[in-house]
Design a protein around this motif. Structure first.
Motif, short mmCIF file in Angstrom:
data_model
loop_
_atom_site.label_atom_id
_atom_site.label_comp_id
_atom_site.label_asym_id
_atom_site.label_seq_id
_atom_site.Cartn_x
_atom_site.Cartn_y
_atom_site.Cartn_z
N GLU A 185 0.81 -1.21 0.00
CA GLU A 185 0.00 0.00 0.00
C GLU A 185 0.85 1.27 0.00
N LEU A 186 2.15 1.15 0.28
CA LEU A 186 3.04 2.31 0.26
C LEU A 186 3.48 2.70 -1.14
N ASN A 187 3.26 1.82 -2.09
CA ASN A 187 3.71 2.08 -3.46
C ASN A 187 2.54 2.54 -4.32
N PRO A 188 2.52 3.80 -4.75
CA PRO A 188 1.40 4.35 -5.51
C PRO A 188 1.11 3.65 -6.83
N ILE A 189 2.08 2.97 -7.43
CA ILE A 189 1.82 2.30 -8.70
C ILE A 189 0.81 1.16 -8.53
N GLU A 190 0.65 0.68 -7.30
CA GLU A 190 -0.36 -0.35 -7.04
C GLU A 190 -1.75 0.15 -7.44
N GLN A 191 -2.01 1.45 -7.27
CA GLN A 191 -3.31 2.01 -7.66
C GLN A 191 -3.47 2.03 -9.18
N VAL A 192 -2.38 2.17 -9.91
CA VAL A 192 -2.45 2.10 -11.37
C VAL A 192 -2.84 0.68 -11.79
N TRP A 193 -2.26 -0.32 -11.13
CA TRP A 193 -2.63 -1.72 -11.44
C TRP A 193 -4.11 -1.94 -11.13
N GLN A 194 -4.58 -1.44 -9.98
CA GLN A 194 -6.01 -1.59 -9.65
C GLN A 194 -6.89 -0.90 -10.69
N TYR A 195 -6.50 0.27 -11.11
CA TYR A 195 -7.24 1.02 -12.13
C TYR A 195 -7.37 0.20 -13.41
N LEU A 196 -6.26 -0.40 -13.86
CA LEU A 196 -6.29 -1.21 -15.08
C LEU A 196 -7.09 -2.49 -14.88
N LYS A 197 -6.92 -3.14 -13.74
CA LYS A 197 -7.59 -4.42 -13.52
C LYS A 197 -9.10 -4.24 -13.32
N ARG A 198 -9.53 -3.10 -12.80
CA ARG A 198 -10.97 -2.84 -12.72
C ARG A 198 -11.58 -2.78 -14.12
N ARG A 199 -10.83 -2.26 -15.07
CA ARG A 199 -11.31 -2.18 -16.45
C ARG A 199 -11.19 -3.53 -17.17
N PHE A 200 -10.43 -4.44 -16.59
CA PHE A 200 -10.22 -5.76 -17.19
C PHE A 200 -11.27 -6.78 -16.72
N ARG A 201 -12.07 -6.42 -15.71
CA ARG A 201 -13.09 -7.35 -15.20
C ARG A 201 -14.02 -7.80 -16.31
N TRP A 202 -14.28 -9.08 -16.34
CA TRP A 202 -15.20 -9.73 -17.26
C TRP A 202 -14.74 -9.63 -18.72
N HIS A 203 -13.52 -9.18 -18.95
CA HIS A 203 -12.98 -9.15 -20.31
C HIS A 203 -12.49 -10.56 -20.65
N LEU A 204 -12.81 -11.06 -21.82
CA LEU A 204 -12.48 -12.44 -22.19
C LEU A 204 -11.59 -12.50 -23.44
N PRO A 205 -10.31 -12.16 -23.30
CA PRO A 205 -9.44 -12.30 -24.48
C PRO A 205 -9.22 -13.77 -24.79
N LYS A 206 -9.20 -14.10 -26.06
CA LYS A 206 -9.03 -15.50 -26.47
C LYS A 206 -7.57 -15.94 -26.48
N THR A 207 -6.66 -14.98 -26.78
CA THR A 207 -5.24 -15.29 -26.89
C THR A 207 -4.42 -14.25 -26.15
N LEU A 208 -3.15 -14.57 -25.92
CA LEU A 208 -2.25 -13.60 -25.29
C LEU A 208 -2.07 -12.38 -26.19
N GLU A 209 -2.09 -12.58 -27.49
CA GLU A 209 -1.95 -11.45 -28.41
C GLU A 209 -3.13 -10.49 -28.26
N GLU A 210 -4.31 -11.01 -28.12
CA GLU A 210 -5.49 -10.16 -27.91
C GLU A 210 -5.38 -9.43 -26.57
N LEU A 211 -4.85 -10.11 -25.56
CA LEU A 211 -4.62 -9.48 -24.26
C LEU A 211 -3.59 -8.35 -24.38
N ARG A 212 -2.52 -8.59 -25.11
CA ARG A 212 -1.49 -7.57 -25.32
C ARG A 212 -2.07 -6.34 -26.02
N GLN A 213 -2.92 -6.56 -27.00
CA GLN A 213 -3.55 -5.43 -27.71
C GLN A 213 -4.42 -4.63 -26.76
N TRP A 214 -5.17 -5.31 -25.90
CA TRP A 214 -6.01 -4.63 -24.91
C TRP A 214 -5.14 -3.80 -23.97
#
Length: 188
Positions: free
Chosen positions: A128-157
């Motif tokens: 919790e002392l590292n502010p970049i953790e909030q950037v990861w939370q911000y991105l992962k909240r937007r990743f919820r229920w996203h269903l990429p089929k391949t790693l390449e599709e995930l990379r594009q996202w």
């Protein structure tokens, strides 16, 4: 204190900047989360259980929102060494103080920290002392229920979402009052 030390004791004449660094994993396994439903109705969503993943290494400056992200296939000393070299090349004119956690690969004996970077380790077990953790939370909240089929599709996202992150957005996510106040007193 580090800024004063670097300027007055070490005689470094470069601009001193404070960054926060961390890594996170993004994978094909579905990240679930809240869904809006009618009262009393249990949310239902499609999931996939693929265990392929990639790692996103990142560095952010809470004061300005400057950032640098890079994707790697592993989380180890070799990848971290490459990342540090890329960061040093990205900010060649500056002297960087980089806050990071106590991961074993951050402290490996064979790790060669570039000349314009000094590593500042935060206390153990305190993400919790590292502010970049909030950037990861911000991105992962937007990743919820996203269903990429391949790693390449995930990379594009990931590329699309990272390009959409402006320095102002990153500064608003990571710019904690305590850090900004400390940096203003340190004149970084």
């Amino acid at each position: 204190m580090l800024a004063w030390f670097s300027l007055n004791v070490l005689g470094i004449k470069r601009r001193v900047r404070f960054f926060c660094q961390d890594e996170t994993r993004f994978g094909l396994k579905t990240v679930s989360g809240r869904k809006i439903t009618a009262k009393g109705v249990k949310p239902i969503g499609k999931v996939q259980w693929q265990f392929k993943a990639t790692y996103l290494y990142g560095i952010v400056e809470p004061q300005t929102g400057a950032s640098f992200f890079y994707e790697f296939s592993h989380l180890n000393t070799d990848c971290f060494q490459i990342f540090l070299n890329l960061v040093a090349a990205q900010f060649p004119e500056d002297w960087l103080i980089v806050q990071l956690d106590n991961g074993a690969f951050h402290k490996a004996k064979r790790l060669q920290v570039p000349d314009n970077i000094v590593l500042l380790f935060q206390p153990p077990h305190c993400p919790e002392l590292n502010p970049i953790e909030q950037v990861w939370q911000y991105l992962k909240r937007r990743f919820r229920w996203h269903l990429p089929k391949t790693l390449e599709e995930l990379r594009q996202w990931m590329t699309q979402k990272l390009q959409a992150l402006s320095p102002e957005t990153i500064a608003s996510i990571t710019g904690r009052a305590s850090i900004l106040e400390a940096l203003s007193v340190a004149r970084i």
